[in-house]
Design a protein around this motif. Sequence first.
Motif, PDB file in Angstrom:
ATOM      1  N   SER A   1     -12.118 -12.423 -21.407  1.00  0.00           N
ATOM      2  CA  SER A   1     -13.516 -12.794 -21.656  1.00  0.00           C
ATOM      3  C   SER A   1     -14.467 -11.673 -21.270  1.00  0.00           C
ATOM      4  N   GLN A   2     -14.128 -10.962 -20.192  1.00  0.00           N
ATOM      5  CA  GLN A   2     -14.969  -9.842 -19.750  1.00  0.00           C
ATOM      6  C   GLN A   2     -14.963  -8.716 -20.770  1.00  0.00           C
ATOM      7  N   MET A   3     -13.783  -8.358 -21.269  1.00  0.00           N
ATOM      8  CA  MET A   3     -13.687  -7.254 -22.221  1.00  0.00           C
ATOM      9  C   MET A   3     -14.355  -7.595 -23.544  1.00  0.00           C
ATOM     10  N   VAL A   4     -14.128  -8.820 -24.024  1.00  0.00           N
ATOM     11  CA  VAL A   4     -14.760  -9.231 -25.286  1.00  0.00           C
ATOM     12  C   VAL A   4     -16.285  -9.206 -25.148  1.00  0.00           C
ATOM     13  N   SER A   5     -16.793  -9.685 -24.018  1.00  0.00           N
ATOM     14  CA  SER A   5     -18.240  -9.746 -23.811  1.00  0.00           C
ATOM     15  C   SER A   5     -18.862  -8.351 -23.794  1.00  0.00           C
ATOM     16  N   TYR A   6     -18.249  -7.444 -23.073  1.00  0.00           N
ATOM     17  CA  TYR A   6     -18.839  -6.114 -22.915  1.00  0.00           C
ATOM     18  C   TYR A   6     -18.556  -5.190 -24.094  1.00  0.00           C
ATOM     19  N   GLU A   7     -17.526  -5.524 -24.901  1.00  0.00           N
ATOM     20  CA  GLU A   7     -17.310  -4.749 -26.123  1.00  0.00           C
ATOM     21  C   GLU A   7     -18.449  -4.950 -27.116  1.00  0.00           C
ATOM     22  N   VAL A   8     -19.066  -6.125 -27.096  1.00  0.00           N
ATOM     23  CA  VAL A   8     -20.200  -6.391 -27.988  1.00  0.00           C
ATOM     24  C   VAL A   8     -21.356  -5.448 -27.656  1.00  0.00           C
ATOM     25  N   ALA A   9     -21.712  -5.380 -26.371  1.00  0.00           N
ATOM     26  CA  ALA A   9     -22.806  -4.495 -25.958  1.00  0.00           C
ATOM     27  C   ALA A   9     -22.448  -3.032 -26.182  1.00  0.00           C
ATOM     28  N   MET A  10     -21.199  -2.666 -25.931  1.00  0.00           N
ATOM     29  CA  MET A  10     -20.776  -1.277 -26.135  1.00  0.00           C
ATOM     30  C   MET A  10     -20.853  -0.899 -27.616  1.00  0.00           C
ATOM     31  N   GLY A  11     -20.376  -1.792 -28.486  1.00  0.00           N
ATOM     32  CA  GLY A  11     -20.452  -1.526 -29.927  1.00  0.00           C
ATOM     33  C   GLY A  11     -21.879  -1.408 -30.424  1.00  0.00           C
ATOM     34  N   LEU A  12     -22.760  -2.283 -29.937  1.00  0.00           N
ATOM     35  CA  LEU A  12     -24.160  -2.215 -30.337  1.00  0.00           C
ATOM     36  C   LEU A  12     -24.820  -0.926 -29.852  1.00  0.00           C
ATOM     37  N   SER A  13     -24.437  -0.470 -28.653  1.00  0.00           N
ATOM     38  CA  SER A  13     -25.030   0.769 -28.135  1.00  0.00           C
ATOM     39  C   SER A  13     -24.622   1.972 -28.990  1.00  0.00           C
ATOM     40  N   ILE A  14     -23.372   1.959 -29.471  1.00  0.00           N
ATOM     41  CA  ILE A  14     -22.894   3.081 -30.281  1.00  0.00           C
ATOM     42  C   ILE A  14     -23.553   3.105 -31.659  1.00  0.00           C
TER      43      ILE A  14
ATOM     44  N   PRO B   1     -20.499  -3.439  -4.150  1.00  0.00           N
ATOM     45  CA  PRO B   1     -19.597  -4.592  -3.999  1.00  0.00           C
ATOM     46  C   PRO B   1     -19.340  -5.279  -5.335  1.00  0.00           C
ATOM     47  N   ARG B   2     -18.296  -6.075  -5.364  1.00  0.00           N
ATOM     48  CA  ARG B   2     -17.886  -6.795  -6.574  1.00  0.00           C
ATOM     49  C   ARG B   2     -18.904  -7.870  -6.946  1.00  0.00           C
ATOM     50  N   PHE B   3     -19.183  -8.013  -8.247  1.00  0.00           N
ATOM     51  CA  PHE B   3     -20.075  -9.058  -8.737  1.00  0.00           C
ATOM     52  C   PHE B   3     -19.388 -10.422  -8.666  1.00  0.00           C
ATOM     53  N   ARG B   4     -20.200 -11.485  -8.655  1.00  0.00           N
ATOM     54  CA  ARG B   4     -19.675 -12.813  -8.954  1.00  0.00           C
ATOM     55  C   ARG B   4     -19.472 -12.912 -10.459  1.00  0.00           C
ATOM     56  N   TYR B   5     -18.619 -13.848 -10.878  1.00  0.00           N
ATOM     57  CA  TYR B   5     -18.312 -13.890 -12.312  1.00  0.00           C
ATOM     58  C   TYR B   5     -19.521 -14.295 -13.146  1.00  0.00           C
ATOM     59  N   ASP B   6     -20.355 -15.200 -12.629  1.00  0.00           N
ATOM     60  CA  ASP B   6     -21.545 -15.597 -13.388  1.00  0.00           C
ATOM     61  C   ASP B   6     -22.523 -14.426 -13.503  1.00  0.00           C
ATOM     62  N   GLN B   7     -22.583 -13.571 -12.466  1.00  0.00           N
ATOM     63  CA  GLN B   7     -23.444 -12.386 -12.534  1.00  0.00           C
ATOM     64  C   GLN B   7     -22.928 -11.406 -13.583  1.00  0.00           C
ATOM     65  N   LEU B   8     -21.601 -11.258 -13.654  1.00  0.00           N
ATOM     66  CA  LEU B   8     -21.003 -10.360 -14.640  1.00  0.00           C
ATOM     67  C   LEU B   8     -21.353 -10.794 -16.062  1.00  0.00           C
ATOM     68  N   MET B   9     -21.208 -12.097 -16.340  1.00  0.00           N
ATOM     69  CA  MET B   9     -21.505 -12.604 -17.683  1.00  0.00           C
ATOM     70  C   MET B   9     -23.007 -12.555 -17.978  1.00  0.00           C
ATOM     71  N   HIS B  10     -23.814 -12.807 -16.975  1.00  0.00           N
ATOM     72  CA  HIS B  10     -25.266 -12.725 -17.158  1.00  0.00           C
ATOM     73  C   HIS B  10     -25.679 -11.309 -17.543  1.00  0.00           C
ATOM     74  N   LEU B  11     -25.112 -10.328 -16.851  1.00  0.00           N
ATOM     75  CA  LEU B  11     -25.437  -8.934 -17.153  1.00  0.00           C
ATOM     76  C   LEU B  11     -25.018  -8.565 -18.574  1.00  0.00           C
ATOM     77  N   GLY B  12     -23.833  -9.013 -18.982  1.00  0.00           N
ATOM     78  CA  GLY B  12     -23.334  -8.645 -20.301  1.00  0.00           C
ATOM     79  C   GLY B  12     -24.106  -9.289 -21.437  1.00  0.00           C
ATOM     80  N   TRP B  13     -24.290 -10.618 -21.374  1.00  0.00           N
ATOM     81  CA  TRP B  13     -24.855 -11.352 -22.508  1.00  0.00           C
ATOM     82  C   TRP B  13     -26.384 -11.400 -22.511  1.00  0.00           C
ATOM     83  N   ARG B  14     -27.005 -11.434 -21.341  1.00  0.00           N
ATOM     84  CA  ARG B  14     -28.447 -11.653 -21.292  1.00  0.00           C
ATOM     85  C   ARG B  14     -29.252 -10.397 -20.973  1.00  0.00           C
ATOM     86  N   ILE B  15     -28.586  -9.316 -20.621  1.00  0.00           N
ATOM     87  CA  ILE B  15     -29.314  -8.079 -20.322  1.00  0.00           C
ATOM     88  C   ILE B  15     -28.857  -6.933 -21.228  1.00  0.00           C
TER      89      ILE B  15
END
Length: 350
Positions: A155-168, A309-323
């Motif tokens: 789920s982490q990789m799929v989420s952040y691949e979207v932002a990475m692809g859009l940035s490219i 330090p390591r993020f919480r999982y909800d923080q990780l998803m918030h950063l990927g999808w909402r920021i």
Amino acid sequence: MDSTFVIEKGVFIVVIFALTMLMAMYSTWAERKVAAFLQDRVGPNRAGWGGLLQPLADGGKLFAKEEFFPNTPNRFLFVVGPAIAMSTALMTSAVIPWGDKLHLFGRDILLQATDVNIAVLYVFGVVSLGVYGIMIGGWASNNKFSLMGAIRAASQMVSYEVAMGLSIIALTMMTGTLSLKEISIQQSEWHWNVLYQPLTFLIFLICSFAELNRTPFDLAECESELIGGYHTEYSSMKMGFYLFAEYANMFISSTIMAVLFFGGYNYPGMSWAVENLGVNIANVIGMAALFIKICGFIFFIMWIRWTIPRFRYDQLMHLGWRILIPLAIVNIMITGVVILRSEIAVYLGF
């Protein structure tokens, strides 16, 4: 097809494979040395001068360890998982331009295994396959902690691949090409893409940390929650493949960032060096410049691991999808406006 050309490419591919494995191996040593430096201790210093033989000792230990198979009905997939992770980590190096060319034995030898005009898409396609190695390994382990780590990684990789692809997308709009060779050529001297697309670079850098499962995004192997995550049940060289794949991916990701944003093998004064020192010397300096940039990124990735330090999982998803994803979309719009404005100015003769 010219047999000399086939031999030349075969030798080059073997050299790049060996170089990737060597960099992955000594990245483990560098990681421990950087950690020791930041924590005010010595680090590995027993095996060889300054601990330089420590990676060989670690490799020998992994080879000698007992092969352990958990009670799983999917023994085949249990073995295939780390093999996929390792294979995809090595495949991306095929399209990277490691330099311009060398003139040897009356031939121009291109310092790139293959130059395809959709190299950026190839890299993204191969990188996206890497998650299958983690997912299959975690699921086939027949361990709930491994499965949870694999689900987190997927789920982490799929989420952040979207932002990475859009940035490219913004970068390809500006360069007008998907060829890594052409992108490198366009960044001669100081015309590095990071100066024109700083937001793209920032988004790509953050997403790279998430794709690499590196701190602060290492939720897939979070020891305090999941024991060891997706590779809890692995031992011997299957465990070694997962560890090597992480460091090989770190090396390749650093190379991709250097090529896309920091000029690749280009350096200030390269045209002067070609004219006064010759093509071969100038391009050898260019390869050295590329590896200096790569080592800088590798050090930065290691530095971040022992700093944030390591993020919480909800923080990780918030950063990927909402920021990051909205930022990437805004960046595409800004890039489109700037390109349209410049084209209108050229059309009107300004």
